[in-house]
Design an enzyme around this catalytic site. Structure first.
Site, PDB file in Angstrom:
ATOM      1  N   GLY A  44       0.056  -6.861  -5.131  1.00 50.03           N
ATOM      2  CA  GLY A  44      -1.559  -7.655  -4.713  1.00 50.03           C
ATOM      3  C   GLY A  44      -2.288  -7.098  -6.036  1.00 50.03           C
ATOM      4  N   ASN A  58      -7.580  -7.350 -16.981  1.00 50.40           N
ATOM      5  CA  ASN A  58      -8.469  -8.383 -16.608  1.00 50.40           C
ATOM      6  C   ASN A  58      -9.268  -7.896 -15.605  1.00 50.40           C
ATOM      7  OD1 ASN A  58      -8.536 -10.778 -14.774  1.00 50.40           O
ATOM      8  ND2 ASN A  58      -7.022 -11.032 -14.501  1.00 50.40           N
ATOM      9  N   GLU A 116      -5.295   3.156  -6.978  1.00 49.20           N
ATOM     10  CA  GLU A 116      -5.365   4.505  -6.288  1.00 49.20           C
ATOM     11  C   GLU A 116      -6.488   4.832  -6.500  1.00 49.20           C
ATOM     12  OE1 GLU A 116      -2.106   5.285  -4.779  1.00 49.20           O
ATOM     13  OE2 GLU A 116      -0.832   3.439  -6.005  1.00 49.20           O
ATOM     14  N   GLN A 134      -9.127  -5.080  -7.447  1.00 49.28           N
ATOM     15  CA  GLN A 134      -8.579  -4.497  -6.708  1.00 49.28           C
ATOM     16  C   GLN A 134      -9.782  -3.321  -6.266  1.00 49.28           C
ATOM     17  OE1 GLN A 134      -5.509  -2.839  -9.409  1.00 49.28           O
ATOM     18  NE2 GLN A 134      -4.612  -2.375  -7.308  1.00 49.28           N
ATOM     19  N   LYS A 155      -5.891   3.243 -17.686  1.00 52.48           N
ATOM     20  CA  LYS A 155      -5.406   4.563 -16.696  1.00 52.48           C
ATOM     21  C   LYS A 155      -4.617   4.608 -15.156  1.00 52.48           C
ATOM     22  CE  LYS A 155      -8.808   8.381 -18.495  1.00 52.48           C
ATOM     23  NZ  LYS A 155      -9.933   8.490 -18.463  1.00 52.48           N
ATOM     24  N   GLY A 156      -5.120   3.030 -14.631  1.00 51.11           N
ATOM     25  CA  GLY A 156      -4.786   2.791 -13.725  1.00 51.11           C
ATOM     26  C   GLY A 156      -5.913   2.700 -12.385  1.00 51.11           C
ATOM     27  N   ARG A 200      -8.549   1.366 -20.882  1.00 56.01           N
ATOM     28  CA  ARG A 200      -9.127   0.082 -20.605  1.00 56.01           C
ATOM     29  C   ARG A 200      -8.778  -1.067 -19.526  1.00 56.01           C
ATOM     30  NH1 ARG A 200      -5.352  -2.475 -25.633  1.00 56.01           N
ATOM     31  NH2 ARG A 200      -6.920  -3.645 -25.958  1.00 56.01           N
ATOM     32  N   PHE A 228       0.843  -1.312   0.270  1.00 52.10           N
ATOM     33  CA  PHE A 228      -0.139   0.003   0.155  1.00 52.10           C
ATOM     34  C   PHE A 228       1.174   1.156  -0.113  1.00 52.10           C
ATOM     35  CE2 PHE A 228      -1.892  -3.463   2.687  1.00 52.10           C
ATOM     36  CZ  PHE A 228      -2.898  -3.850   1.840  1.00 52.10           C
ATOM     37  N   THR A 275      -9.438 -10.060 -11.158  1.00 47.30           N
ATOM     38  CA  THR A 275      -8.136  -9.015 -10.717  1.00 47.30           C
ATOM     39  C   THR A 275      -8.801  -7.189 -10.750  1.00 47.30           C
ATOM     40  OG1 THR A 275      -6.739  -8.167 -12.899  1.00 47.30           O
ATOM     41  CG2 THR A 275      -6.413 -10.237 -10.595  1.00 47.30           C
TER      42      THR A 275
HETATM   43 MO1  MOS Z   1       1.163   3.282  -4.160  1.00 48.57          MO
HETATM   44  S1  MOS Z   1       0.579   4.659  -1.448  1.00 48.57           S
HETATM   45  O1  MOS Z   1       1.352   4.660  -5.256  1.00 48.57           O
HETATM   46  O2  MOS Z   1       1.592   2.219  -3.530  1.00 48.57           O
END
Ligand code: MOS
Length: 712
Positions: free
Chosen positions: A470, A603, A678, A610, A674-675, A600, A243, A606
């Site tokens: 993770g 998966n 977070e 997340q 885009k991720g 996009r 984290f 996962t």
């Molecule tokens: Mo995340 S807090 O950038 O591992």
């Protein structure tokens, strides 16, 4: 590129090795002949070591060596700053002098035959201090402006911004709110504690380390010891959660290497749960004032966001508390200011959506308070202030699906059935509350490299020095490689977690899929094109057989100029149902419904996983998490998992509903992702806080919202 695997809910390729225990985490590697180390820590928050006597420890059973500042090797501590290190200040130097800057600072190291002997001897080191007056409480310092500005996505993040005139806009506004929101210090608390095994072979060092960035561990430890980075080999294939705590290379890694070198033996050093609160960072305590002004129709006219946070006295850690405020909602007059409160504490660090999780909490609670003041639905308030472009950067968004997120998540939640009056919704004797919040997180993309090796038997080995704390990096990269190569997924082996592999950016800031994924795609494309060109074939397995020899290709990717042309972020909306017991003031989260426009989705399985993790993190932030710092001495009074509460299964609702809005963004990076890591956390805590207000009519502005705060 065909998309046989990308987008599919593929199960984790490393799942079997994890559940069977064959996946080795840092402390589990077998290094023959290793000794154990234990750290002696300061028990004052500031001062100098007056006397330190290690004679009894040295004579204790099994002790190999004891190091303090008096006999420790002098370390080079060459300048080195990775992207995750604070731009201003200097990292802690361990065992180099008599100075103590914070409670729990390492002041000694014992190396012994067994763990018990090392811990026992560490307790025998006797220390006296010349204490100095320490400041460990954010309320006791005047916050100061950061001396240097951090950068985000390659551009400056100023500590103070102004557009328009906020004072006059606030004075003229028909409706205003002005409130202060507080988030206490929180610790990461991954399941796996930080651990390092260090083994020297002459001037070469091998480190088995829990890390989110193996390349940086090699560079940092090389700088500390004054040796070439190529002499340091870092191995970290599996990470049991982090984290953000595994982004920097913390002093215990240096101590493990120091102990191993001086003792002439490999050394294993694993932090205890308690030590996890004294040396691997934490989310800083923040105090944020937000003032909003609006017309009666609910058009925002003024936004003021003035925030400060704790940092240490030796480094300026500063996070993006204000970024989202500058562009999330349309507003002509915006003032933001970020300040720091340097304390006698160790340096805070990135933790679960650093910056945005905290800043958006304050902003989205304030938006809810404004909606109440306006007697306007909170979703409608946001829709009325939907910007046409990024008003801070003055750039168009590369894509922004937040309207779809409000609509989809709102429909799935049943938001239209909400009675807006607080305390109006009940289930038997329980108060029911419905709340919502917006979410956003920047789309980060940094230079990354990967290598692909195609074998005559039609299989592929693809590699990059990435991490997987993770999210499923092992799996998602395998999917990208298999699709790019047009090979069955079982024929592709992706490996990560070794500093000798091609370089990557930190496994943080939600940038691994964007950066490493794009590199994997580029390397696989290059290798495939090479094989096909050399053989004139169109089918890769046939071409490889025909060629009869392995073909290897490496690729480096880096961002183009898109960040100068577009404002690039993921967006989302979170809706929450809580119940509050009117007698016991206990809050239960019943449902969380989130929708995300995150480009996009590689998966579905996962990714959903997340988002569920982010929602659970949000429950912790809203209702439970609080590292209680003793204002007298800087000690964390609940430095354990018995008293630092985190959500367990019984705290998590059965309904954690995740929808990904279909979003094709050609600008962000070659993969169009885009991720997710977070943004999944952002918006959850404010949605819960807003739901609690709706349930109870009480606005608690200081997290966590415990029964004690809700009781009359
Ligand atoms: Mo995340 S807090 O950038 O591992």
């Amino acid at each position: 590129m065909s998309a046989a695997f990308i987008g599919q809910p593929i199960s984790r390729v490393d799942g079997r090795s994890k559940v069977t225990g064959s996946a080795a985490y840092a402390a589990e590697f077998i290094v023959p002949g290793h000794a154990y180390a234990a750290i002696v820590r300061a028990n004052v928050a500031k001062g100098r070591i007056a006397t330190i006597d290690s004679a009894r420890a040295e004579g204790a059973p099994g002790v190999i060596a004891v190091f303090t500042y008096r006999n420790s090797p002098r370390l080079a501590y060459r300048p080195h700053k990775g992207a995750v290190d604070p731009e201003v200040g200097e990292r802690l130097h361990v065992l180099q002098d008599d100075r103590v800057t914070h409670q729990g600072q390492p002041i000694g190291l014992v190396v012994a035959e067994t763990l018990e002997q090392a811990i026992d001897a560490a307790n025998l080191v006797s220390v006296t201090y010349t204490p100095e007056s320490a400041v460990v409480d954010i309320a006791h310092v005047t916050p100061v402006a950061p001396t240097q500005q951090k950068t985000d996505q390659g551009e400056k993040r100023p500590s103070e911004t102004l557009r328009g005139n906020v004072d006059s806009a606030l004075a003229a506004a028909e409706v205003t709110i002005d409130q202060t929101y507080v988030i206490p210090r929180e610790n990461h608390n991954p399941m796996e504690m930080h651990a390092t095994i260090a083994a020297w072979d002459g001037e070469r060092l091998t480190l088995w380390d829990k890390s989110q960035w193996v390349g940086n561990v090699a560079e940092e430890i090389a700088a500390v010891f004054g040796i070439p980075a190529t002499n340091v080999h870092v191995i970290s294939p599996f990470v049991g959660g982090a984290f953000g705590s595994g982004l920097r290379t913390w002093p215990h890694v240096t101590l493990a290497a120091l102990g191993a070198r001086a003792a002439g033996r490999p050394v294993k050093l694993m932090l205890s749960r308690r030590e996890m609160y004294y040396g691997v960072g934490y989310r800083p305590h923040t105090v944020q004032r937000v003032a909003l002004g609006a017309s009666r129709e609910g058009r925002l006219s003024a936004t003021l966001h003035d925030a400060y946070q704790e940092t240490s006295t030796y480094e300026e850690y500063s996070e993006a508390l204000l970024n989202a405020t500058r562009f999330l909602h349309s507003c002509p007059n915006v003032y933001t200011r970020h300040r720091l409160a340097p304390l006698n504490v160790h340096t805070p660090t990135w933790m679960r959506a650093p910056g945005e999780a905290s800043g958006v909490y304050a902003l989205e609670c304030a938006m809810d308070e404004l909606a109440v003041a306006l007697k306007l639905d909170p979703v409608e308030l946001r829709l009325r202030n939907e910007p046409a472009r990024d008003e801070h950067k003055k750039l168009p968004f590369s894509s922004r699906s937040i309207r779809e997120c409000y609509r989809i998540a709102g429909e799935r939640f049943g938001w239209s059935r909400r009675n807006a009056t607080p305390r109006s919704m009940r289930d038997g004797r329980l108060l029911v509350g419905w709340g919502m919040a917006s979410a956003t997180y920047p789309t980060n993309y940094a230079p990354a490299s990967a290598r692909a090796r195609l074998l005559p038997d039609g299989s592929a080995e693809v590699t990059s020095a990435a991490s997987d704390m993770g999210p499923g990096t092992w799996t998602s990269m395998t999917q990208v490689a298999a699709d790019t190569l047009g090979l069955p997924i079982e024929r592709v082996r992706f490996t990560l977690g070794d500093s000798r592999m091609p370089k990557t950016p930190p496994h943080g800031g939600s940038m691994t899929m964007a950066s490493v994924g794009s590199a994997v795609q580029a390397a696989c494309r290059k290798a495939r094109d090479d094989v096909l060109a050399r053989t004139g074939a169109t089918d890769l397995p046939k071409a490889l057989r025909k060629l009869g020899q392995p073909v290897e290709a490496s690729a480096d990717v880096k961002p183009d100029d898109a960040a100068g042309r577009f404002s690039m972020h993921a967006f989302g909306a979170v809706f929450v149902e809580v119940t509050v017991d009117p007698d016991l003031a206990e809050t239960r989260v019943r449902r969380i419904v989130g929708a995300y426009g995150a480009g996009r989705i590689v998966n579905q399985k996962t990714a959903r996983s997340q988002c569920i993790g982010g929602m659970i993190g949000g429950i912790g932030m809203a209702l439970m998490e609080h590292s209680v710092v003793d204002a007298r001495n800087g000690r964390v009074t609940n430095a354990n998992l018995a008293e630092y509460a985190v959500p367990v299964h019984a705290d998590c609702p059965a309904v954690m509903d995740v929808t990904f809005v279909d979003e094709q963004d050609p600008h962000v990076n070659p993969l169009g992702v885009k991720g997710l890591g977070e943004i999944a956390m952002v918006g959850v805590a404010p949605a819960i806080a807003n739901a609690i207000f709706h349930a109870t009519g009480k606005r608690i502005r200081e997290l966590p919202i415990t029964p004690a705060k809700l009781v009359d």
